[in-house]
Design a protein around this motif. Sequence first.
Motif, PDB file in Angstrom:
ATOM      1  N   LEU A 185       0.902  -1.245  -0.251  1.00 36.76           N
ATOM      2  CA  LEU A 185      -0.067   0.113   0.269  1.00 36.76           C
ATOM      3  C   LEU A 185       0.794   1.207  -0.038  1.00 36.76           C
ATOM      4  CD1 LEU A 185      -3.175  -0.925   2.113  1.00 36.76           C
ATOM      5  CD2 LEU A 185      -2.821  -0.646  -0.234  1.00 36.76           C
ATOM      6  N   HIS A 186       1.681   1.166   0.938  1.00 38.22           N
ATOM      7  CA  HIS A 186       2.694   2.532   0.845  1.00 38.22           C
ATOM      8  C   HIS A 186       3.278   2.893  -0.679  1.00 38.22           C
ATOM      9  CE1 HIS A 186       5.574  -0.256   1.375  1.00 38.22           C
ATOM     10  NE2 HIS A 186       6.707   0.145   1.229  1.00 38.22           N
ATOM     11  N   LEU A 187       3.623   1.799  -1.432  1.00 41.87           N
ATOM     12  CA  LEU A 187       4.299   2.121  -2.722  1.00 41.87           C
ATOM     13  C   LEU A 187       2.913   2.739  -3.767  1.00 41.87           C
ATOM     14  CD1 LEU A 187       6.532  -0.913  -2.973  1.00 41.87           C
ATOM     15  CD2 LEU A 187       6.950   1.335  -2.427  1.00 41.87           C
ATOM     16  N   MET A 188       1.804   2.166  -3.494  1.00 42.77           N
ATOM     17  CA  MET A 188       0.891   2.688  -4.059  1.00 42.77           C
ATOM     18  C   MET A 188       0.498   4.044  -4.079  1.00 42.77           C
ATOM     19  SD  MET A 188      -0.192   0.250  -6.542  1.00 42.77           S
ATOM     20  CE  MET A 188      -1.412   0.472  -7.043  1.00 42.77           C
ATOM     21  N   LYS A 233       1.247   9.864  -5.172  1.00 44.62           N
ATOM     22  CA  LYS A 233       1.842  10.992  -5.254  1.00 44.62           C
ATOM     23  C   LYS A 233       2.659  11.628  -6.290  1.00 44.62           C
ATOM     24  CE  LYS A 233       5.081  13.354  -2.204  1.00 44.62           C
ATOM     25  NZ  LYS A 233       6.310  13.408  -1.251  1.00 44.62           N
ATOM     26  N   ILE A 234       3.408  10.713  -6.992  1.00 42.46           N
ATOM     27  CA  ILE A 234       3.873  10.753  -8.339  1.00 42.46           C
ATOM     28  C   ILE A 234       3.377  11.698  -9.473  1.00 42.46           C
ATOM     29  CG2 ILE A 234       5.336   9.875 -10.233  1.00 42.46           C
ATOM     30  CD1 ILE A 234       6.631   7.921  -8.110  1.00 42.46           C
ATOM     31  N   LYS A 235       2.077  10.997  -9.489  1.00 44.25           N
ATOM     32  CA  LYS A 235       1.070  11.535 -10.572  1.00 44.25           C
ATOM     33  C   LYS A 235       0.546  12.933 -10.117  1.00 44.25           C
ATOM     34  CE  LYS A 235      -3.011  10.574 -12.786  1.00 44.25           C
ATOM     35  NZ  LYS A 235      -4.465   9.907 -12.841  1.00 44.25           N
ATOM     36  N   ARG A 236       0.447  13.136  -8.995  1.00 45.09           N
ATOM     37  CA  ARG A 236      -0.093  14.504  -8.269  1.00 45.09           C
ATOM     38  C   ARG A 236       1.139  15.540  -8.676  1.00 45.09           C
ATOM     39  NH1 ARG A 236      -1.952  11.935  -3.739  1.00 45.09           N
ATOM     40  NH2 ARG A 236      -0.137  12.681  -2.534  1.00 45.09           N
ATOM     41  N   ALA A 251      -6.138  -8.650 -11.906  1.00 45.98           N
ATOM     42  CA  ALA A 251      -5.944  -8.014 -10.477  1.00 45.98           C
ATOM     43  C   ALA A 251      -4.982  -6.712 -10.253  1.00 45.98           C
ATOM     44  CB  ALA A 251      -5.389  -8.932  -9.363  1.00 45.98           C
ATOM     45  N   GLN A 252      -3.808  -6.743 -11.185  1.00 51.18           N
ATOM     46  CA  GLN A 252      -2.904  -5.655 -11.206  1.00 51.18           C
ATOM     47  C   GLN A 252      -3.548  -4.515 -11.967  1.00 51.18           C
ATOM     48  OE1 GLN A 252       1.117  -6.603 -12.598  1.00 51.18           O
ATOM     49  NE2 GLN A 252       0.882  -8.554 -11.515  1.00 51.18           N
ATOM     50  N   VAL A 253      -4.219  -4.821 -13.139  1.00 55.46           N
ATOM     51  CA  VAL A 253      -4.764  -3.658 -14.009  1.00 55.46           C
ATOM     52  C   VAL A 253      -5.796  -3.206 -13.283  1.00 55.46           C
ATOM     53  CG1 VAL A 253      -6.341  -3.291 -15.874  1.00 55.46           C
ATOM     54  CG2 VAL A 253      -4.109  -4.906 -16.292  1.00 55.46           C
ATOM     55  N   LYS A 254      -6.682  -3.953 -12.277  1.00 56.34           N
ATOM     56  CA  LYS A 254      -7.762  -3.178 -11.453  1.00 56.34           C
ATOM     57  C   LYS A 254      -7.169  -2.319 -10.410  1.00 56.34           C
ATOM     58  CE  LYS A 254     -11.507  -6.515 -11.936  1.00 56.34           C
ATOM     59  NZ  LYS A 254     -11.977  -7.722 -11.337  1.00 56.34           N
ATOM     60  N   THR A 255      -6.295  -2.735  -9.746  1.00 53.88           N
ATOM     61  CA  THR A 255      -5.605  -2.053  -8.472  1.00 53.88           C
ATOM     62  C   THR A 255      -4.850  -0.963  -9.248  1.00 53.88           C
ATOM     63  OG1 THR A 255      -5.307  -4.251  -7.677  1.00 53.88           O
ATOM     64  CG2 THR A 255      -4.101  -2.323  -6.654  1.00 53.88           C
ATOM     65  N   PHE A 256      -4.082  -0.964 -10.022  1.00 53.23           N
ATOM     66  CA  PHE A 256      -3.387   0.198 -10.703  1.00 53.23           C
ATOM     67  C   PHE A 256      -4.260   1.342 -11.305  1.00 53.23           C
ATOM     68  CE2 PHE A 256       0.383  -2.820 -10.209  1.00 53.23           C
ATOM     69  CZ  PHE A 256       1.335  -1.536  -9.736  1.00 53.23           C
ATOM     70  N   ASP A 257      -5.472   0.728 -11.934  1.00 55.63           N
ATOM     71  CA  ASP A 257      -6.542   1.533 -12.560  1.00 55.63           C
ATOM     72  C   ASP A 257      -7.136   2.417 -11.450  1.00 55.63           C
ATOM     73  OD1 ASP A 257      -7.603   2.672 -14.882  1.00 55.63           O
ATOM     74  OD2 ASP A 257      -9.478   1.418 -14.535  1.00 55.63           O
ATOM     75  N   ASP A 258      -7.463   1.534 -10.420  1.00 58.36           N
ATOM     76  CA  ASP A 258      -8.243   2.273  -9.441  1.00 58.36           C
ATOM     77  C   ASP A 258      -7.283   3.516  -8.782  1.00 58.36           C
ATOM     78  OD1 ASP A 258     -10.472   0.909  -9.670  1.00 58.36           O
ATOM     79  OD2 ASP A 258     -10.139  -0.771  -8.259  1.00 58.36           O
ATOM     80  N   ALA A 259      -6.114   3.277  -8.591  1.00 57.49           N
ATOM     81  CA  ALA A 259      -5.118   4.128  -7.972  1.00 57.49           C
ATOM     82  C   ALA A 259      -4.807   5.402  -8.614  1.00 57.49           C
ATOM     83  CB  ALA A 259      -3.745   3.178  -7.550  1.00 57.49           C
ATOM     84  N   ILE A 260      -4.376   5.260 -10.054  1.00 59.25           N
ATOM     85  CA  ILE A 260      -3.979   6.151 -10.903  1.00 59.25           C
ATOM     86  C   ILE A 260      -4.447   6.411 -12.108  1.00 59.25           C
ATOM     87  CG2 ILE A 260      -1.540   6.344  -9.563  1.00 59.25           C
ATOM     88  CD1 ILE A 260      -0.464   4.841 -11.863  1.00 59.25           C
ATOM     89  N   GLY A 261      -5.667   5.768 -12.661  1.00 61.80           N
ATOM     90  CA  GLY A 261      -6.351   5.893 -13.662  1.00 61.80           C
ATOM     91  C   GLY A 261      -5.413   5.591 -15.142  1.00 61.80           C
TER      92      GLY A 261
END
Length: 132
Positions: A29-32, A37-40, A67-77
């Motif tokens: 979670l901390h890496l996500m 933050k990088i995106k912001r 699962a990876q696609v879903k998680t990364f998509d939810d986090a950073i679009g």
Amino acid sequence: MTFDAVTAGRARGCDVVIADTAGRLPTQLHLMEELKKIKRVIGKAQDGAPHEVLLVIDGNTGQNALAQVKTFDDAIGLTGLIVTKLDGTAKGGVLAAIARERAIPVYFIGVGEKLEDLQTFNAAEFAQALLA
Ligand SMILES: Nc1nc2c(ncn2[C@@H]2O[C@H](COP(=O)(O)OP(=O)(O)OP(=O)(O)O)[C@@H](O)[C@H]2O)c(=O)[nH]1
Ligand SMILES: [Mg+2]
């Protein structure tokens, strides 16, 4: 870092600045949070940036890729996918499952380790190869 990179890219009139993050586990979670933050920060350096958010997935990963696609998509679009290692035994069938769950375009596929092995994705050709 990325703020400086985008600022320097703008000052030098670069067309593209690429921020390549190191492999991040969606379970950490901390890496996500760091990724968000990088995106912001990129958005602060330039309005409307980043213009693309790409996820590279290993074609051998199977169901976990979804699962990876879903998680990364939810986090950073995500705006695009790159699927590598399609030269192995896996044919990348998980792309069909991904396409059903998330309508994210596939930009490139990797079929080897050389530069020219990164090829643009052609859905019709891919479907043919999958069924062959
Ligand atoms: N056979 C094959 N090898 C690939 C393909 N794509 C990448 N590789 C190899 O896989 C290895 C890892 O590739 P990297 O580009 O470093 O992977 P990465 O995802 O950036 O890794 P991290 O930055 O550590 O997260 C390298 O030896 C690449 O040459 C592919 O499509 N086919
Ligand atoms: Mg890398």
